[in-house]
Design an enzyme around this catalytic site. Sequence first.
Site: not given
Length: 459
Positions: A271, A322, A326, A415
């Site tokens: 991510d 995503h 964020h 990540h």
Amino acid sequence: MALVLTACVAGPAGASLPSAPAEATQTVPPRVPDADLRTLDRVEIPDLHTVTDGDNGSLVYAVIPQVSGYDLLNERIRAIAEEARGRSTGRQDGHRPPRGIVNVSWQALGSGEDIVGFLLSSLVGPAAGPTVGERSVWYDADAERLLTWRDLVTESAQEDVVAGMLAQLRHEVVFPDLERAESVLRTGDPVVGFSRSGGLVLGFDEDEVTAVAGAPRFEVPVSDGDLTPVGVRAREATLAPAPLAPAPTPPPPEPSPVDCRKESCVAITFDDGPAGRTTSRLLDILARAQAPATFFVLGTQAQAYPKVLSRIVADGHEIGNHSWSHPDLTRLDARAVRKQILRTERAIEKATGVTPTVLRPPYGARSKKVDAIARKLGYAEVLWSVDTRDWANHDPKKIVASAGKARRGAIILMHDIHPETVDAVPRVITKLRKKGFTLVTVSELLGTSQAGKRYYGTY
Ligand code: NI
């Protein structure tokens, strides 16, 4: 063909110069001549990336160029770097050589639409007196083959070049090993490139043809008629560089034969990227391991690193959405949620031509409202079943340990923005495979998925 004897010119003809002071002549160490080999200041290779190998605990540092899609070229360059490393650890006469340095660096020699040349320089040996090694790599992208100097020069001109090189060695170098030099020229792969004035430059490694320090290089003038067609292209690529065309796109990968109803599958996911350096390094690792993964990317990052993004797709990985920046989507109004998703979708499409079908809401924060918007926009929501907590622990050991707890059907969260995570990935892959798992993308794991539905894995 005339010879250029670079070191022989003492001054303007007819000028009577005073002889040099004796001490000056004595302090000049013997040096081998080193003809001007033109390297490019600006590299015009759009698909170029570099791979760095080294760590702070050793004296090994290698940076090599790789050009996406040109496998034969990349392999050759990697082999040269490996060879340099091998020389540092190889035993000679049964003795282990003293701990020494390995430093590999590169420059571009030429770049044309369908040809590219690199110079790889290595320093290998004891820190006090490492040996200089040089290799040139010329690649004809049209014929898909690597070239030596003999491919650049016509057969009839090759004899003159060999004679010219040997004559200069004899004149310029103390105690030259002419026999060795001739054999390197006739059957080996000496450094080859061109000077600023278009002369052919050939060079030997240090210690290859003389015991005097330095790697001798000489220039031999050549006319267009002395060069083969590919030789003419190599010279043009040196004197008037142009961008190398991207490698022809390989045929689209066969639809994966993996059937996760029969095989024991897990999906690793990354991510918050793509990031520049860490993601590129991760992609190298995944490519070497032939391990597919899924990248849930941020729109802001996609916009900053479109090339990394397109490599993710080219390497056979899946890209998921995503959000743009964020935020916790459950705290935004419907319009803002849609904007977060669609803006990112457009950035992904622009860079890769691919429309993502999986969405991972930031923080895994979802609500009925977010589910409904995901359904309308055609996204399945993909959460996870194993959280490596890599963002908190930054500890490869812990990351490997928690990823290793995955069960069949798991989706593992990591990540790609953290270097420690990338460090852990080779061991994560090994561990999962040792447990009998097949690595797949999220969509392969799910088989079929439904927009607006939530998936944590398949168990
Ligand atoms: Ni995130």
